[in-house]
Design a protein around this motif. Structure first.
Motif: not given
Length: 154
Positions: A12-15, A20-24
């Motif tokens: 998630e950090l790399l996104k 890139q979109q992250i959900a939360s």
């Protein structure tokens, strides 16, 4: 055992780093606007290195240019080109970094001001994954081919 981040959180950090979109998560929802910078002296975990400053240079907004992270790594899914070097002489590029801001020059690095902070950094690698450098002369355009910018989280 020392504590660490989970693999899921690292992805998630790399996104987030690469826009890139992250959900939360710890940053809320949404995405970052990462800029790629070139360096003539490579940054480290605690030093800012020296960002390129040739005539024509600017950081490149890389939103939408990254593959989905996997196995703790993320790489560019599209070629990333910088504006041509317009001054005479040569400069040697040794690395790149994802930055939190788009304005080169001034204070940059770890915890710096208006120029943004270094989020992730890497040396340059060739097709055999060996460390390399790239000399630029007047009118040269620096391009990172697909998969040449690889950043990890761990």
């Amino acid at each position: 055992m020392a504590g660490s981040k989970s693999d899921t959180f690292e992805l998630e950090l790399l996104k987030w780093y690469t826009g890139q979109q992250i959900a939360s998560g710890p940053f809320g929802s949404g995405n970052n606007a990462p800029y790629l910078a070139l360096f003539t002296v490579a940054p480290t975990e605690s030093t800012a290195g020296t960002e390129a400053s040739f005539a024509g240079y600017t950081r490149v907004n890389t939103v939408g240019l990254w593959a989905a992270p996997a196995s703790g790594l993320v790489q560019n899914a599209s070629a990333i080109s910088f504006p041509a070097k317009t001054d005479v002489g040569s400069v040697t590029i040794v690395g790149c970094a994802l930055m939190s801001g788009g304005t080169p020059g001034g204070a940059a690095g770890h915890g710096a001001g208006f120029a943004g902070i270094i989020l992730l950094y890497s040396d340059l690698r060739d097709g055999a994954n060996a460390v390399t450098t790239k000399a630029l002369s007047q009118f040269d355009v620096f391009t990172l081919p697909v998969g040449a910018a690889v950043f990890g989280e761990d």
